[in-house]
Design a protein around this motif. Structure first.
Motif, mmCIF file in Angstrom:
data_model
loop_
_atom_site.group_PDB
_atom_site.id
_atom_site.type_symbol
_atom_site.label_atom_id
_atom_site.label_comp_id
_atom_site.label_asym_id
_atom_site.label_seq_id
_atom_site.Cartn_x
_atom_site.Cartn_y
_atom_site.Cartn_z
ATOM 1 N N THR A 16 26.316 13.178 89.949
ATOM 2 C CA THR A 16 25.317 12.595 89.015
ATOM 3 C C THR A 16 26.158 12.404 87.764
ATOM 4 O O THR A 16 27.180 12.631 87.365
ATOM 5 C CB THR A 16 24.257 13.796 88.628
ATOM 6 O OG1 THR A 16 24.842 15.056 88.059
ATOM 7 C CG2 THR A 16 23.726 14.360 89.926
ATOM 8 N N GLY A 97 20.232 14.012 94.110
ATOM 9 C CA GLY A 97 19.726 14.117 92.593
ATOM 10 C C GLY A 97 18.284 14.704 92.685
ATOM 11 O O GLY A 97 17.903 14.990 91.650
ATOM 12 N N ARG A 114 18.200 21.837 92.922
ATOM 13 C CA ARG A 114 18.553 20.303 92.930
ATOM 14 C C ARG A 114 19.779 19.870 93.661
ATOM 15 O O ARG A 114 20.786 20.625 93.752
ATOM 16 C CB ARG A 114 19.129 20.074 91.326
ATOM 17 C CG ARG A 114 19.262 18.539 90.844
ATOM 18 C CD ARG A 114 19.518 18.385 89.656
ATOM 19 N NE ARG A 114 19.572 16.688 89.441
ATOM 20 C CZ ARG A 114 20.242 16.351 88.368
ATOM 21 N NH1 ARG A 114 20.776 16.814 87.746
ATOM 22 N NH2 ARG A 114 20.262 14.893 88.476
ATOM 23 N N VAL A 116 23.015 18.134 94.406
ATOM 24 C CA VAL A 116 24.006 17.557 93.493
ATOM 25 C C VAL A 116 25.448 17.342 94.244
ATOM 26 O O VAL A 116 25.484 17.730 95.488
ATOM 27 C CB VAL A 116 24.295 18.346 92.428
ATOM 28 C CG1 VAL A 116 23.163 18.346 91.456
ATOM 29 C CG2 VAL A 116 24.977 19.658 92.666
ATOM 30 N N PHE A 127 21.795 24.371 91.239
ATOM 31 C CA PHE A 127 22.437 23.282 91.766
ATOM 32 C C PHE A 127 23.152 23.528 93.129
ATOM 33 O O PHE A 127 24.039 24.151 93.130
ATOM 34 C CB PHE A 127 23.316 22.768 90.894
ATOM 35 C CG PHE A 127 22.822 22.241 89.703
ATOM 36 C CD1 PHE A 127 21.306 22.192 89.327
ATOM 37 C CD2 PHE A 127 23.350 21.445 88.759
ATOM 38 C CE1 PHE A 127 20.709 21.768 88.158
ATOM 39 C CE2 PHE A 127 22.820 20.839 87.761
ATOM 40 C CZ PHE A 127 21.451 21.042 87.422
#
Length: 170
Positions: A16, A97, A114, A116, A127
């Motif tokens: 990201t 993302g 999330r 990533v 994450f």
């Protein structure tokens, strides 16, 4: 001679924008702040005389090696990374993302993650790497879909409760 190991599978070279900037800042910090501090401390320790029994000198040499190793890795890794910009056209499906909310169908527990790149995973922040078994299982699925992920604790069934992207205000 060391024991032979098969090469590790290459991690996905996607990141990201925030993760990319964080890695660049880390490399800059290592080169311009940490390394000069350690070199200065190493020089002071070396000036104390006998290096064979100088614990401070040994520690600083090891610390300098760790900084150099990390800086070398980042110097090679950063140019190889592809920054994923923006959200996909289909915002109800899970892609790189995405902020996802999953319900474990067995326990009813709600978890938030999330997806990533492998260079920015952080369990405390939720994450998870796109290379993880859970992320691989949820990719391209939509809200209210159910799926089974092969996790280390065994197969686990989840239902997708919500999907959002950073520019959605999540």
């Amino acid at each position: 001679m060391s024991r032979w190991r098969p090469p590790s599978p290459g991690s996905t070279a996607i990141i990201t924008r925030e993760g990319f900037e964080r890695l660049k800042a880390e490399l800059d910090h290592l080169w311009h702040v940490r390394r000069p501090e350690v070199v200065k401390a190493l020089a002071a320790a070396a000036a104390e005389g006998d290096r064979s029994e100088n614990a401070e000198y040994t520690y600083r040499k090891k610390q300098l090696g760790e900084i150099d190793r990390r800086a070398r890795y980042l110097s090679k890794r950063i140019p190889a990374l592809k920054v994923a910009e923006g959200a996909p056209a289909d915002r109800r499906a899970v892609f790189f993302g995405a902020h996802i909310e999953l319900e474990n169908t067995d326990t009813g527990e709600i978890v938030r993650y999330r997806i990533v790149g492998p260079d920015e995973t952080d369990a405390r922040r939720g994450f998870i790497s796109i290379d993880s078994p859970l992320a691989r299982a949820v990719l391209k699925r939509r809200v209210e879909d159910e799926f089974v992920a092969e996790l280390p604790g065994g197969p686990t069934e989840f239902a997708i409760v919500a999907v959002s992207y950073a520019d959605d205000g999540a």
